[in-house]
Enzyme design. Structure first.
Site, mmCIF file in Angstrom:
data_model
loop_
_atom_site.group_PDB
_atom_site.id
_atom_site.type_symbol
_atom_site.label_atom_id
_atom_site.label_comp_id
_atom_site.label_asym_id
_atom_site.label_seq_id
_atom_site.Cartn_x
_atom_site.Cartn_y
_atom_site.Cartn_z
ATOM 1 N N TYR A 1 8.648 2.660 -2.212
ATOM 2 C CA TYR A 1 8.311 2.571 -0.782
ATOM 3 C C TYR A 1 9.482 2.003 0.045
ATOM 4 C CZ TYR A 1 5.771 0.608 3.287
ATOM 5 O OH TYR A 1 5.351 0.245 4.532
ATOM 6 N N ILE A 2 9.893 0.788 -0.254
ATOM 7 C CA ILE A 2 10.951 0.177 0.566
ATOM 8 C C ILE A 2 12.303 0.824 0.251
ATOM 9 C CG2 ILE A 2 12.105 -1.993 1.178
ATOM 10 C CD1 ILE A 2 9.434 -3.396 0.318
ATOM 11 N N ASP B 1 15.992 5.207 -11.062
ATOM 12 C CA ASP B 1 14.548 4.939 -10.940
ATOM 13 C C ASP B 1 13.851 5.585 -12.127
ATOM 14 O OD1 ASP B 1 11.765 4.920 -9.959
ATOM 15 O OD2 ASP B 1 12.663 4.423 -8.026
ATOM 16 N N SER C 1 10.990 -12.337 -2.398
ATOM 17 C CA SER C 1 9.683 -12.311 -1.757
ATOM 18 C C SER C 1 9.297 -13.656 -1.167
ATOM 19 C CB SER C 1 8.660 -11.926 -2.821
ATOM 20 O OG SER C 1 7.368 -12.127 -2.329
ATOM 21 N N TYR D 1 3.913 -13.438 -10.054
ATOM 22 C CA TYR D 1 4.824 -12.544 -9.319
ATOM 23 C C TYR D 1 5.914 -13.358 -8.608
ATOM 24 C CZ TYR D 1 6.524 -9.722 -5.467
ATOM 25 O OH TYR D 1 7.341 -9.102 -4.571
ATOM 26 N N LYS E 1 10.183 -13.628 -9.192
ATOM 27 C CA LYS E 1 11.183 -13.403 -8.131
ATOM 28 C C LYS E 1 12.093 -14.629 -8.015
ATOM 29 C CE LYS E 1 10.330 -9.281 -6.833
ATOM 30 N NZ LYS E 1 11.368 -8.250 -6.889
ATOM 31 N N ASN F 1 5.442 -9.363 4.480
ATOM 32 C CA ASN F 1 4.627 -8.216 4.047
ATOM 33 C C ASN F 1 5.144 -6.896 4.609
ATOM 34 O OD1 ASN F 1 3.070 -10.599 3.375
ATOM 35 N ND2 ASN F 1 1.471 -9.147 2.858
ATOM 36 N N LEU G 1 -3.174 -4.461 1.878
ATOM 37 C CA LEU G 1 -4.200 -4.478 2.920
ATOM 38 C C LEU G 1 -4.071 -3.318 3.919
ATOM 39 C CD1 LEU G 1 -6.610 -5.950 4.183
ATOM 40 C CD2 LEU G 1 -4.975 -7.235 5.569
ATOM 41 N N ILE H 1 -12.498 -7.347 2.331
ATOM 42 C CA ILE H 1 -11.559 -8.420 2.690
ATOM 43 C C ILE H 1 -11.779 -9.552 1.683
ATOM 44 C CG2 ILE H 1 -10.949 -10.151 4.454
ATOM 45 C CD1 ILE H 1 -10.252 -7.416 5.478
HETATM 46 N N1 UFG Z 1 -6.367 -7.939 1.016
HETATM 47 C C1 UFG Z 1 -7.689 -7.671 1.273
HETATM 48 N N2 UFG Z 1 -8.171 -6.458 0.912
HETATM 49 C C2 UFG Z 1 -7.415 -5.502 0.308
HETATM 50 C C3 UFG Z 1 -6.061 -5.791 0.054
HETATM 51 C C4 UFG Z 1 -5.575 -7.026 0.415
HETATM 52 O O1 UFG Z 1 -8.409 -8.505 1.812
HETATM 53 O O2 UFG Z 1 -7.933 -4.406 0.007
HETATM 54 C C5 UFG Z 1 -5.829 -9.235 1.450
HETATM 55 C C6 UFG Z 1 -5.189 -10.053 0.352
HETATM 56 O O3 UFG Z 1 -6.140 -10.781 -0.381
HETATM 57 C C7 UFG Z 1 -4.258 -10.939 1.191
HETATM 58 C C8 UFG Z 1 -3.790 -10.000 2.315
HETATM 59 O O4 UFG Z 1 -4.794 -8.991 2.381
HETATM 60 O O5 UFG Z 1 -4.998 -11.984 1.749
HETATM 61 C C9 UFG Z 1 -2.458 -9.345 2.061
HETATM 62 O O6 UFG Z 1 -2.512 -8.777 0.750
HETATM 63 P P1 UFG Z 1 -1.514 -7.641 0.254
HETATM 64 O O7 UFG Z 1 -1.935 -7.268 -1.117
HETATM 65 O O8 UFG Z 1 -1.415 -6.565 1.282
HETATM 66 O O9 UFG Z 1 -0.111 -8.379 0.247
HETATM 67 P P2 UFG Z 1 0.311 -9.781 -0.429
HETATM 68 O O10 UFG Z 1 0.445 -10.771 0.681
HETATM 69 O O11 UFG Z 1 -0.568 -10.148 -1.553
HETATM 70 O O12 UFG Z 1 1.701 -9.443 -1.064
HETATM 71 C C10 UFG Z 1 2.654 -8.647 -0.387
HETATM 72 C C11 UFG Z 1 3.466 -7.878 -1.415
HETATM 73 C C12 UFG Z 1 4.303 -8.832 -2.213
HETATM 74 C C13 UFG Z 1 5.092 -9.731 -1.267
HETATM 75 C C14 UFG Z 1 4.166 -10.450 -0.319
HETATM 76 C C15 UFG Z 1 4.953 -11.326 0.632
HETATM 77 O O13 UFG Z 1 2.621 -7.156 -2.321
HETATM 78 O O14 UFG Z 1 5.166 -8.060 -3.015
HETATM 79 O O15 UFG Z 1 3.444 -9.492 0.411
HETATM 80 O O16 UFG Z 1 4.112 -12.024 1.496
HETATM 81 F F1 UFG Z 1 5.738 -10.647 -1.979
#
Ligand code: UFG
Length: 323
Positions: free
Chosen positions: A12-13, A32, A114, A137, A141, A166, A184, A200
């Site tokens: 992606y990135i 890759d 991260s 994770y 990092k 994010n 999310l 959520i």
């Molecule tokens: N979340 C939900 N529902 C979902 C998916 C996520 O409520 O279906 C919540 C998670 O619990 C969290 C927030 O949305 O509270 C963000 O979650 P993400 O999975 O979108 O992202 P993360 O913050 O867990 O992690 C991402 C990347 C990491 C990076 C990080 C930096 O996956 O690689 O952001 O903040 F390190």
């Protein structure tokens, strides 16, 4: 012409950064293993070597003559890392250290770090904040950041660790396609487009509305940060430099939901689930250092613009790159 090795450039990135590097006139080779990346995300002008970063023979060969390496490969899911930490240590640490040893002729490294390295931050998140990850994770990092810092001293190389907040957003022909998707923003958009509910994780955090708060950074802005980090490495001896890459704005999970409803112009049903293990309540960058030292400035600072660019990709590609 400077030659850059992009490890994990089909992801992606990485795929956004590859476009930005091409536009800036660099010669690029992508390494890759396509375990989560997509061949279709690589432009035809770019050489794709389909191999693992721990493939010593291939790495020795592709590292030759490269001015810099950008390291995007690795596992990225916080929740999964709590359940299967051994995979994270193997892919993100063991293989990365092997790669760095074999590719040691490359003297400039840009590493995808991260915000997860900080853990549960207390107060403003400057780069000097204590690094105390709360999930495997983030630990992996941090381990590579430390290793790179040691390398810069012992071998006099340059290494920039970009601490992503994010990553989000897309464009019509490039976007997020993880299988399964755990993030999310794509999950909320897809729920909206497919007319199903989204869960959520946790509504009892000590935050503005009880849900976690994150700092969403557009992939195009992340790509720009990589180019600036690369220029800095190629023009001077900078040693080890970590930078936060975020907007400095905190957006809660419920605010993401509301903004997506506005962008898609429809209601999205939301199920309030349990907390997800390993989630810090709030992660918001102080991005002043990268702004000051690399003159970086994010173009996307409004969450609706970020979501709307991601929605464009998901509408055009309901099955990701297979569509
Ligand atoms: N979340 C939900 N529902 C979902 C998916 C996520 O409520 O279906 C919540 C998670 O619990 C969290 C927030 O949305 O509270 C963000 O979650 P993400 O999975 O979108 O992202 P993360 O913050 O867990 O992690 C991402 C990347 C990491 C990076 C990080 C930096 O996956 O690689 O952001 O903040 F390190």
């Amino acid at each position: 012409m400077k030659e850059i090795l992009v490890v994990g450039g089909a992801g992606y990135i990485g795929s956004f950064v590859v476009r930005a590097l091409l536009d800036a006139g660099y010669k690029i080779t992508v390494l890759d293993n396509l375990s989560s990346g997509h061949k279709e995300a690589i432009p035809s002008k770019v050489t794709l070597i389909e191999a693992d970063l721990a493939d010593e023979k291939v790495v020795r060969d592709v590292a030759k003559g490269k001015d810099a390496a950008m390291l995007f490969s690795g596992l990225i899911n916080v929740g999964e890392s709590v359940k299967e930490p051994w995979r994270y240590w193997k892919e993100n640490v063991v293989k990365m250290i092997l790669f760095l040893e074999v590719a040691s002729e490359i003297k400039n490294i840009i590493f995808s770090s991260s915000a997860a390295t900080y853990g549960v931050p207390q107060g403003e998140l400057f780069e000097t904040h204590e690094l105390k990850p709360v999930n495997p994770y983030g630990e992996t990092k941090l381990a590579i950041e430390k290793y790179l810092e040691h390398l810069t001293i012992a071998k006099s190389i340059n290494a920039v660790a970009l601490r992503y907040f994010n990553a989000a957003g897309g464009r019509a022909d490039l976007g997020e396609d993880h299988k399964p998707e755990t993030h999310l923003i794509p999950n909320v958009i897809k729920a909206g487009l497919e007319g199903r509910p989204v869960t959520i994780f946790g509504s009892d955090y000590e935050t503005k509305d009880g849900t976690c708060v994150r700092d969403y950074i557009h992939v195009e802005d992340l790509a720009d940060a990589h180019l600036r980090a690369l220029t800095a490495c190629l023009s001077a001896k900078i040693g080890f430099r970590p930078y936060n890459v975020g907007t400095g704005k905190g957006v809660s999970n419920l605010e993401v939901l509301k903004a997506t409803e506005d962008v898609l112009n429809r209601k999205i049903e939301c199920i309030m689930g349990e907390r997800r293990a390993g989630d810090p309540p709030v992660l918001v960058a102080n991005p002043n250092l990268i702004k000051k030292e690399l003159s970086w400035e994010p173009k996307f600072t409004n969450i609706k613009d970020i979501i709307s660019s991601a929605a464009l990709w998901h509408k055009n590609h309901p099955n990701g790159y297979l569509a």
